[in-house]
Design a protein around this motif. Structure first.
Motif, mmCIF file in Angstrom:
data_model
loop_
_atom_site.group_PDB
_atom_site.id
_atom_site.type_symbol
_atom_site.label_atom_id
_atom_site.label_comp_id
_atom_site.label_asym_id
_atom_site.label_seq_id
_atom_site.Cartn_x
_atom_site.Cartn_y
_atom_site.Cartn_z
ATOM 1 N N VAL A 151 0.212 -1.141 -0.138
ATOM 2 C CA VAL A 151 -0.083 -0.209 -0.372
ATOM 3 C C VAL A 151 1.331 1.016 -0.235
ATOM 4 O O VAL A 151 1.589 1.382 1.458
ATOM 5 N N ASN A 152 1.329 2.007 -1.433
ATOM 6 C CA ASN A 152 1.764 3.630 -0.928
ATOM 7 C C ASN A 152 0.934 4.115 -1.519
ATOM 8 O O ASN A 152 0.660 4.920 -2.903
ATOM 9 N N LEU A 153 -0.182 5.075 -0.250
ATOM 10 C CA LEU A 153 -1.119 5.464 0.389
ATOM 11 C C LEU A 153 -0.758 6.664 0.847
ATOM 12 O O LEU A 153 -0.541 6.105 2.143
ATOM 13 N N PRO A 154 -0.870 7.553 1.449
ATOM 14 C CA PRO A 154 -0.337 8.102 2.026
ATOM 15 C C PRO A 154 -1.354 8.851 2.845
ATOM 16 O O PRO A 154 -2.746 9.128 2.841
ATOM 17 N N GLY A 155 -0.731 8.731 4.670
ATOM 18 C CA GLY A 155 -1.295 9.399 5.548
ATOM 19 C C GLY A 155 -2.931 8.272 6.040
ATOM 20 O O GLY A 155 -2.789 7.209 5.570
ATOM 21 N N GLU A 156 -4.004 8.929 5.530
ATOM 22 C CA GLU A 156 -5.481 8.053 6.587
ATOM 23 C C GLU A 156 -5.741 8.065 5.418
ATOM 24 O O GLU A 156 -6.110 6.570 5.353
ATOM 25 N N PRO A 157 -5.572 7.585 3.839
ATOM 26 C CA PRO A 157 -6.178 6.882 3.053
ATOM 27 C C PRO A 157 -5.895 5.941 3.266
ATOM 28 O O PRO A 157 -5.505 4.368 3.142
ATOM 29 N N GLY A 158 -4.241 5.509 3.509
ATOM 30 C CA GLY A 158 -3.358 4.317 3.374
ATOM 31 C C GLY A 158 -4.022 3.690 4.822
ATOM 32 O O GLY A 158 -4.197 2.446 4.521
ATOM 33 N N ARG A 159 -3.938 3.979 5.861
ATOM 34 C CA ARG A 159 -4.569 3.532 7.128
ATOM 35 C C ARG A 159 -5.318 2.470 6.695
ATOM 36 O O ARG A 159 -6.048 2.006 8.036
#
Length: 127
Positions: A67-75
């Motif tokens: 998962v290479n999505l920054p910040g809250e979207p990744g979590r």
């Protein structure tokens, strides 16, 4: 680098070896990481969004998720995966900012890499 469609085709053609779902909204980054996996003969299925990744995770046989999505979207995506009984044990590698390492682990990521992550580190963790 070859177009992403080629990686999806190669994914379908590869035998049941290591199969990685790559979720990354940035097309350039997604292509570079997919290329790195292909060079290591790892089957990669790229997804351009969390929704697309979630659907592919249900539809395909996946052994690892990157998962290479920054910040809250990744979590949020990591929590979403962990809440599904069929995929709750799939290893998840989250690439995020250094300050978010603890939050990434708390969300359920198996491993957390700091940005910018080296391609070889991402590939090594999937093995």
């Amino acid at each position: 680098m070859p177009p992403l469609e080629l990686y999806s085709f190669a994914y379908q053609a590869m035998p049941q070896s290591l199969r990685v779902l790559l979720v990354d909204e940035d097309a350039h980054s997604r292509s570079a990481i997919a290329y790195g996996f292909a060079r290591e003969k790892v089957a990669v299925l790229p997804a351009a969004s969390a929704d697309e990744g979630a659907q592919l995770l249900v539809d395909q046989s996946i052994q690892t998720v990157v998962v290479n999505l920054p910040g809250e979207p990744g979590r949020a995506f990591v929590r979403r995966i962990r809440s599904r009984a069929l995929v709750s044990t799939v290893p998840i590698i989250l690439v995020t900012d250094r300050a978010e390492r603890a939050a990434g682990h708390a969300a359920g990521a198996t491993d957390v890499l700091d940005r910018p992550a080296f391609l070889r580190d991402i590939v090594t963790l999937t093995r």
